[in-house]
Design a protein around this motif. Structure first.
Motif, PDB file in Angstrom:
ATOM      1  N   ARG A  71       2.298   1.617  -3.466  1.00 48.13           N
ATOM      2  CA  ARG A  71       1.242   2.039  -4.387  1.00 48.13           C
ATOM      3  C   ARG A  71       0.979   3.536  -4.240  1.00 48.13           C
ATOM      4  O   ARG A  71       0.874   4.251  -5.231  1.00 48.13           O
ATOM      5  N   CYS A  72       0.879   4.002  -3.012  1.00 46.91           N
ATOM      6  CA  CYS A  72       0.652   5.434  -2.771  1.00 46.91           C
ATOM      7  C   CYS A  72       1.790   6.266  -3.340  1.00 46.91           C
ATOM      8  O   CYS A  72       1.557   7.304  -3.965  1.00 46.91           O
ATOM      9  N   ASN A 101       0.821  -1.210   0.000  1.00 47.04           N
ATOM     10  CA  ASN A 101       0.000   0.000   0.000  1.00 47.04           C
ATOM     11  C   ASN A 101       0.855   1.260   0.000  1.00 47.04           C
ATOM     12  O   ASN A 101       0.540   2.234  -0.682  1.00 47.04           O
TER      13      ASN A 101
END
Length: 86
Positions: free
Chosen positions: A54-55, A51
C-alpha cells in the motif's frame, strides 16, 4: 519523503499551495525525477505485507501526480492544488 521536502520548500508564503513554476526550475526537482524514475525498477514480488505494498503504490501515485502536474505548461497560472486540475 523528498516529495514532502520539495512541497515544503516551494510552498506559497500564505500556505495556500505549491509554486510549481519555481519547483520545476529547481535542481531539487531534477533529483526528485531521477529518484522517481527508479520506482519502475522495484520488484513488486519483493514487497512484504499489504501495508508495504500500500505504501509503495501510494508513493507511486504521488510521484505520478507530481510528474503530471509538473509536465504541464503552468507558466500562466499553475493550480494551487491537485484538486483544482480540470
Amino acid at each position: 519523503e523528498i516529495k514532502s521536502c520539495l512541497q515544503g520548500a516551494f510552498l506559497h508564503e500564505d500556505g495556500s499551495g505549491i509554486d510549481y513554476v519555481q519547483l520545476i526550475k529547481s535542481s531539487d526537482f531534477q533529483e526528485y525525477k531521477d529518484l522517481a524514475r527508479e520506482l519502475q525498477t522495484v520488484d513488486l514480488g519483493s514487497l512484504g505485507d499489504e501495508n508495504e505494498r500500500r505504501c509503495f503504490f501510494l508513493n507511486l501515485y504521488n510521484a505520478l501526480t507530481m510528474h503530471g502536474i509538473c509536465n504541464e505548461d503552468w507558466e500562466k497560472k499553475p493550480p494551487k492544488s491537485v484538486l483544482n486540475i480540470p
